[in-house]
Motif scaffolding. Structure first.
Motif, mmCIF file in Angstrom:
data_model
loop_
_atom_site.group_PDB
_atom_site.id
_atom_site.type_symbol
_atom_site.label_atom_id
_atom_site.label_comp_id
_atom_site.label_asym_id
_atom_site.label_seq_id
_atom_site.Cartn_x
_atom_site.Cartn_y
_atom_site.Cartn_z
ATOM 1 N N ASP A 31 -152.608 -10.244 -13.129
ATOM 2 C CA ASP A 31 -151.150 -10.985 -13.657
ATOM 3 C C ASP A 31 -150.550 -10.556 -13.424
ATOM 4 O OD1 ASP A 31 -153.179 -12.560 -14.710
ATOM 5 O OD2 ASP A 31 -153.435 -11.593 -15.928
ATOM 6 N N LEU A 32 -149.907 -9.471 -12.640
ATOM 7 C CA LEU A 32 -148.566 -8.702 -12.666
ATOM 8 C C LEU A 32 -148.686 -9.307 -11.195
ATOM 9 C CD1 LEU A 32 -148.466 -5.267 -14.433
ATOM 10 C CD2 LEU A 32 -147.769 -7.623 -15.147
ATOM 11 N N VAL B 196 -137.530 -15.879 -2.001
ATOM 12 C CA VAL B 196 -137.708 -16.384 -0.415
ATOM 13 C C VAL B 196 -137.115 -18.015 -0.146
ATOM 14 C CG1 VAL B 196 -139.144 -16.792 1.579
ATOM 15 C CG2 VAL B 196 -139.101 -14.601 0.792
ATOM 16 N N ALA B 197 -137.966 -18.603 -1.022
ATOM 17 C CA ALA B 197 -137.562 -20.487 -1.316
ATOM 18 C C ALA B 197 -136.171 -20.432 -1.731
ATOM 19 C CB ALA B 197 -138.448 -20.727 -1.931
ATOM 20 N N LEU C 165 -145.576 -11.586 -6.188
ATOM 21 C CA LEU C 165 -146.016 -12.255 -5.623
ATOM 22 C C LEU C 165 -145.039 -13.664 -5.726
ATOM 23 C CD1 LEU C 165 -147.030 -13.145 -2.776
ATOM 24 C CD2 LEU C 165 -148.877 -13.921 -4.102
ATOM 25 N N LEU C 166 -145.045 -14.591 -6.988
ATOM 26 C CA LEU C 166 -144.046 -15.666 -7.240
ATOM 27 C C LEU C 166 -142.643 -15.330 -7.653
ATOM 28 C CD1 LEU C 166 -146.904 -17.473 -10.072
ATOM 29 C CD2 LEU C 166 -146.362 -17.902 -7.713
ATOM 30 N N ALA C 167 -142.477 -14.618 -7.580
ATOM 31 C CA ALA C 167 -141.283 -14.009 -8.246
ATOM 32 C C ALA C 167 -140.189 -13.780 -6.688
ATOM 33 C CB ALA C 167 -140.704 -12.625 -8.808
#
Length: 184
Positions: free
Chosen positions: A56-57, A69-70, A62-64
């Protein structure tokens, strides 16, 4: 001290009081009973995080990174689009200024287009993001309440990025000299 199982390979020690003195005592006794084993002392919260929450971490990191970047790509895109928009509408902006439009009116003219783009993106993307977030969190037995404030915060970040990306070109449109724009 509890020996859990042969395959587990670690002892657990529960203590109250000075943790550092317990650590020193374990480090002193360890070589006498386990001379061929390396000692690694880990606190239980860190061990539990490694065993149960490491995936989960990693996903959160990765999502952060993907979000940053997005957001950067979106900011650069809006910046270029704002430059193109001001260049394309230069004569219109100058004519509006010649007919008495103030700086605030010219600024609203440039910013309105990007506010509409961010609004349309928010109408499409934020409900989908909320549903995806609820479905992801649905698999957890205990979870923090995620309310509408997270969606509002995401919208505020998007508006801030759009404002920051268009601010330079909006100010350039407000300061545009009629003679230079009409010469072309």
């Amino acid at each position: 001290m509890f020996y859990l199982h042969e395959r587990v390979g670690f002892f657990t020690v529960r203590c109250s009081g000075d943790l550092e003195s317990v650590r020193r005592a374990i480090e002193a006794l360890w070589p006498r009973y386990f001379p061929n084993e390396a000692l690694g002392i880990t606190r239980m919260p860190a061990l539990m995080a490694d065993l149960f929450y490491a995936d989960d971490l990693r996903l959160a990191r990765l999502l952060a990174v993907a979000s940053v970047v997005a957001t950067g790509i979106a900011a650069f895109g809006i910046y270029v689009l704002a430059a193109y928009n001001v260049q394309r509408r230069a004569k219109e902006i100058v004519l509006r200024k010649l007919y008495g439009a103030g700086g605030a009116a010219v600024g609203r003219l440039v910013l309105r287009e990007f506010a509409l783009l961010v609004g349309a993106g928010a109408l499409v993307g934020l409900p989908l993001a909320y549903v995806a977030l609820q479905r992801y969190l649905g698999g957890f037995a205990e979870r923090a309440p995620v309310g509408i404030w997270t969606i509002a915060a995401a919208l505020l970040v998007a508006l801030a990025v759009a404002l920051g990306a268009t601010l330079r070109h909006t100010l350039a449109a407000v300061r545009m000299r009629p003679l230079l724009a009409l010469r072309e």
